[in-house]
Scaffold this motif. Structure first.
Motif, PDB file in Angstrom:
ATOM      1  N   ASN A  20       0.830  -1.208   0.000  1.00 52.42           N
ATOM      2  CA  ASN A  20       0.000   0.000   0.000  1.00 52.42           C
ATOM      3  C   ASN A  20       0.861   1.252   0.000  1.00 52.42           C
ATOM      4  OD1 ASN A  20      -1.146   2.245   2.004  1.00 52.42           O
ATOM      5  ND2 ASN A  20      -2.794   1.471   0.708  1.00 52.42           N
ATOM      6  N   ILE A  21       1.893   1.284   0.829  1.00 53.30           N
ATOM      7  CA  ILE A  21       2.756   2.462   0.916  1.00 53.30           C
ATOM      8  C   ILE A  21       3.429   2.721  -0.425  1.00 53.30           C
ATOM      9  CG2 ILE A  21       4.875   3.378   1.956  1.00 53.30           C
ATOM     10  CD1 ILE A  21       3.977   1.924   4.563  1.00 53.30           C
ATOM     11  N   VAL A  22       3.966   1.691  -1.042  1.00 57.76           N
ATOM     12  CA  VAL A  22       4.646   1.862  -2.327  1.00 57.76           C
ATOM     13  C   VAL A  22       3.666   2.359  -3.392  1.00 57.76           C
ATOM     14  CG1 VAL A  22       5.800   0.636  -4.218  1.00 57.76           C
ATOM     15  CG2 VAL A  22       6.457   0.180  -1.854  1.00 57.76           C
ATOM     16  N   ILE A  23       2.517   1.714  -3.489  1.00 56.77           N
ATOM     17  CA  ILE A  23       1.552   2.092  -4.525  1.00 56.77           C
ATOM     18  C   ILE A  23       0.998   3.493  -4.270  1.00 56.77           C
ATOM     19  CG2 ILE A  23      -0.719   1.583  -5.514  1.00 56.77           C
ATOM     20  CD1 ILE A  23      -0.098  -1.395  -5.015  1.00 56.77           C
ATOM     21  N   THR A  24       0.599   3.775  -3.032  1.00 54.10           N
ATOM     22  CA  THR A  24      -0.033   5.054  -2.717  1.00 54.10           C
ATOM     23  C   THR A  24       0.947   6.221  -2.774  1.00 54.10           C
ATOM     24  OG1 THR A  24      -1.650   3.971  -1.303  1.00 54.10           O
ATOM     25  CG2 THR A  24      -1.342   6.328  -0.974  1.00 54.10           C
ATOM     26  N   ARG A  25       2.086   6.067  -2.157  1.00 54.06           N
ATOM     27  CA  ARG A  25       3.014   7.193  -2.021  1.00 54.06           C
ATOM     28  C   ARG A  25       3.915   7.408  -3.232  1.00 54.06           C
ATOM     29  NH1 ARG A  25       0.839   9.857   2.384  1.00 54.06           N
ATOM     30  NH2 ARG A  25      -0.017   8.209   3.669  1.00 54.06           N
ATOM     31  N   PHE A  26       4.182   6.355  -3.979  1.00 51.68           N
ATOM     32  CA  PHE A  26       5.156   6.488  -5.051  1.00 51.68           C
ATOM     33  C   PHE A  26       4.605   6.213  -6.448  1.00 51.68           C
ATOM     34  CE2 PHE A  26       7.518   5.209  -1.184  1.00 51.68           C
ATOM     35  CZ  PHE A  26       8.176   6.416  -0.962  1.00 51.68           C
ATOM     36  N   LEU A  27       3.442   5.590  -6.551  1.00 52.08           N
ATOM     37  CA  LEU A  27       2.897   5.251  -7.861  1.00 52.08           C
ATOM     38  C   LEU A  27       1.530   5.880  -8.116  1.00 52.08           C
ATOM     39  CD1 LEU A  27       3.867   1.450  -7.965  1.00 52.08           C
ATOM     40  CD2 LEU A  27       5.106   3.385  -8.960  1.00 52.08           C
ATOM     41  N   SER A  28       1.167   6.886  -7.336  1.00 51.47           N
ATOM     42  CA  SER A  28      -0.102   7.587  -7.520  1.00 51.47           C
ATOM     43  C   SER A  28       0.178   8.984  -8.056  1.00 51.47           C
ATOM     44  CB  SER A  28      -0.845   7.710  -6.198  1.00 51.47           C
ATOM     45  OG  SER A  28      -1.200   6.453  -5.711  1.00 51.47           O
ATOM     46  N   VAL A  29      -0.820   9.547  -8.708  1.00 49.59           N
ATOM     47  CA  VAL A  29      -0.722  10.908  -9.225  1.00 49.59           C
ATOM     48  C   VAL A  29      -1.642  11.788  -8.388  1.00 49.59           C
ATOM     49  CG1 VAL A  29      -1.113  12.367 -11.237  1.00 49.59           C
ATOM     50  CG2 VAL A  29      -0.258  10.039 -11.546  1.00 49.59           C
ATOM     51  N   THR A  30      -1.104  12.880  -7.850  1.00 51.30           N
ATOM     52  CA  THR A  30      -1.891  13.797  -7.036  1.00 51.30           C
ATOM     53  C   THR A  30      -1.922  15.168  -7.696  1.00 51.30           C
ATOM     54  OG1 THR A  30      -1.237  12.627  -5.030  1.00 51.30           O
ATOM     55  CG2 THR A  30      -2.149  14.833  -4.752  1.00 51.30           C
ATOM     56  N   VAL A  31      -3.138  15.684  -7.893  1.00 52.32           N
ATOM     57  CA  VAL A  31      -3.331  17.019  -8.431  1.00 52.32           C
ATOM     58  C   VAL A  31      -4.300  17.729  -7.490  1.00 52.32           C
ATOM     59  CG1 VAL A  31      -4.116  18.378 -10.401  1.00 52.32           C
ATOM     60  CG2 VAL A  31      -3.002  16.166 -10.779  1.00 52.32           C
ATOM     61  N   GLY A  32      -3.785  18.661  -6.682  1.00 49.16           N
ATOM     62  CA  GLY A  32      -4.622  19.324  -5.687  1.00 49.16           C
ATOM     63  C   GLY A  32      -5.180  18.301  -4.717  1.00 49.16           C
ATOM     64  N   PRO A  33      -6.488  18.310  -4.483  1.00 48.01           N
ATOM     65  CA  PRO A  33      -7.080  17.339  -3.567  1.00 48.01           C
ATOM     66  C   PRO A  33      -7.383  15.986  -4.212  1.00 48.01           C
ATOM     67  CG  PRO A  33      -8.760  18.836  -4.328  1.00 48.01           C
ATOM     68  CD  PRO A  33      -7.454  19.315  -4.925  1.00 48.01           C
ATOM     69  N   VAL A  34      -7.051  15.819  -5.478  1.00 45.18           N
ATOM     70  CA  VAL A  34      -7.390  14.599  -6.198  1.00 45.18           C
ATOM     71  C   VAL A  34      -6.166  13.697  -6.313  1.00 45.18           C
ATOM     72  CG1 VAL A  34      -8.265  13.650  -8.361  1.00 45.18           C
ATOM     73  CG2 VAL A  34      -9.177  15.811  -7.496  1.00 45.18           C
ATOM     74  N   ARG A  35      -6.298  12.466  -5.791  1.00 42.44           N
ATOM     75  CA  ARG A  35      -5.240  11.463  -5.916  1.00 42.44           C
ATOM     76  C   ARG A  35      -5.805  10.283  -6.682  1.00 42.44           C
ATOM     77  NH1 ARG A  35      -2.323   9.199  -0.771  1.00 42.44           N
ATOM     78  NH2 ARG A  35      -1.013  11.003  -1.093  1.00 42.44           N
ATOM     79  N   ILE A  36      -5.132   9.940  -7.754  1.00 42.12           N
ATOM     80  CA  ILE A  36      -5.562   8.810  -8.568  1.00 42.12           C
ATOM     81  C   ILE A  36      -4.504   7.723  -8.454  1.00 42.12           C
ATOM     82  CG2 ILE A  36      -6.124   8.009 -10.884  1.00 42.12           C
ATOM     83  CD1 ILE A  36      -7.056  10.920 -11.438  1.00 42.12           C
ATOM     84  N   GLY A  37      -4.931   6.565  -8.009  1.00 47.14           N
ATOM     85  CA  GLY A  37      -4.003   5.457  -7.842  1.00 47.14           C
ATOM     86  C   GLY A  37      -4.725   4.196  -7.427  1.00 47.14           C
ATOM     87  N   PHE A  38      -3.937   3.166  -7.121  1.00 49.29           N
ATOM     88  CA  PHE A  38      -4.488   1.863  -6.793  1.00 49.29           C
ATOM     89  C   PHE A  38      -4.081   1.387  -5.405  1.00 49.29           C
ATOM     90  CE2 PHE A  38      -4.280   2.179 -11.394  1.00 49.29           C
ATOM     91  CZ  PHE A  38      -5.607   1.919 -11.713  1.00 49.29           C
ATOM     92  N   GLY A  39      -3.725   2.317  -4.537  1.00 42.78           N
ATOM     93  CA  GLY A  39      -3.343   1.970  -3.174  1.00 42.78           C
ATOM     94  C   GLY A  39      -4.471   1.376  -2.361  1.00 42.78           C
ATOM     95  N   PHE A  40      -5.694   1.513  -2.834  1.00 40.71           N
ATOM     96  CA  PHE A  40      -6.838   0.929  -2.137  1.00 40.71           C
ATOM     97  C   PHE A  40      -6.825  -0.592  -2.193  1.00 40.71           C
ATOM     98  CE2 PHE A  40      -8.168   1.565  -6.507  1.00 40.71           C
ATOM     99  CZ  PHE A  40      -8.825   0.381  -6.817  1.00 40.71           C
ATOM    100  N   LEU A  41      -6.197  -1.157  -3.208  1.00 41.29           N
ATOM    101  CA  LEU A  41      -6.240  -2.613  -3.396  1.00 41.29           C
ATOM    102  C   LEU A  41      -5.626  -3.413  -2.242  1.00 41.29           C
ATOM    103  CD1 LEU A  41      -5.633  -2.795  -7.235  1.00 41.29           C
ATOM    104  CD2 LEU A  41      -7.705  -3.472  -6.006  1.00 41.29           C
ATOM    105  N   PRO A  42      -4.427  -3.082  -1.762  1.00 40.00           N
ATOM    106  CA  PRO A  42      -3.889  -3.862  -0.639  1.00 40.00           C
ATOM    107  C   PRO A  42      -4.744  -3.758   0.630  1.00 40.00           C
ATOM    108  CG  PRO A  42      -2.130  -2.631  -1.699  1.00 40.00           C
ATOM    109  CD  PRO A  42      -3.428  -2.158  -2.294  1.00 40.00           C
ATOM    110  N   ILE A  43      -5.313  -2.599   0.882  1.00 41.89           N
ATOM    111  CA  ILE A  43      -6.163  -2.428   2.061  1.00 41.89           C
ATOM    112  C   ILE A  43      -7.450  -3.226   1.886  1.00 41.89           C
ATOM    113  CG2 ILE A  43      -7.464  -0.771   3.465  1.00 41.89           C
ATOM    114  CD1 ILE A  43      -4.307  -0.708   3.726  1.00 41.89           C
ATOM    115  N   ALA A  44      -8.036  -3.162   0.705  1.00 43.02           N
ATOM    116  CA  ALA A  44      -9.250  -3.929   0.438  1.00 43.02           C
ATOM    117  C   ALA A  44      -8.981  -5.422   0.613  1.00 43.02           C
ATOM    118  CB  ALA A  44      -9.767  -3.640  -0.976  1.00 43.02           C
ATOM    119  N   PHE A  45      -7.899  -5.904   0.035  1.00 41.99           N
ATOM    120  CA  PHE A  45      -7.586  -7.334   0.132  1.00 41.99           C
ATOM    121  C   PHE A  45      -7.259  -7.737   1.554  1.00 41.99           C
ATOM    122  CE2 PHE A  45      -8.068  -7.338  -4.207  1.00 41.99           C
ATOM    123  CZ  PHE A  45      -7.816  -8.567  -4.778  1.00 41.99           C
TER     124      PHE A  45
END
Length: 169
Positions: A20-45
């Motif tokens: 989650n940390i790797v995907i959310t912090r390093f592989l997501s794109v953040t523009v203002g308050p909008v973060r687009i990424g797949f860090g939700f997947l490890p938490i969901a699983f």
């Protein structure tokens, strides 16, 4: 409580926190308050495999460690939101059928309550952004991510999660 915290569970949850940390912090794109990424997947699983207690703790730990590692500083409002993601995934999907209906109900609730409302509230409190502007940005992010989350969770559970769950049992 002992059932929740076996060595196997802690190791699996730790691996998902790291992912989650790797995907959310390093592989997501953040523009203002909008973060687009797949860090939700490890938490969901993690929540789907280990339940709401482990999911909630894992999500909170991932948020705290991720903020510290990134050097962004930690703010408890975002930590509360992270914990609520783990809790809702666990409550809606742990020990239940991973149907499109159940996944959609979970993701839509998260989008409305956690993503849009709480996310906007935290940005309003944490920054100088006005609440309506923050709400607009968070709502757009939530609307974009709803179908992405539903499809990704359902697809990856079918091909990966279900196999992992069989191995665990």
């Amino acid at each position: 409580m002992k059932k929740h915290f076996t060595v196997s569970t802690l190791a699996g949850a730790a691996a998902l926190v790291a992912l989650n940390i790797v995907i959310t912090r390093f592989l997501s794109v953040t523009v203002g308050p909008v973060r687009i990424g797949f860090g939700f997947l490890p938490i969901a699983f993690g929540s789907m495999l280990y339940g709401p207690v482990v999911g909630t703790i894992s999500a909170l730990v991932a948020d705290v460690l991720g903020a510290v590692i990134q050097g962004a500083g930690y703010w408890p409002g975002f930590g509360l939101s992270a914990a609520l993601y783990g809790l809702t995934y666990g409550l809606f999907l742990y020990g239940r059928k991973k149907s499109c209906k159940n996944i959609a109900a979970c993701v839509i609730l998260q989008a409305i309550v956690i993503d849009a409302f709480l996310g906007a509230l935290w940005y309003y409190i944490y920054t100088s952004m006005t609440f309506p502007v923050a709400l607009t940005g968070r709502s757009i992010n939530a609307l974009v991510m709803i179908p992405v989350k539903i499809v990704m969770i359902q697809y990856l559970w079918k091909y990966v999660g279900a196999r992992v769950e069989k191995i665990r049992n």
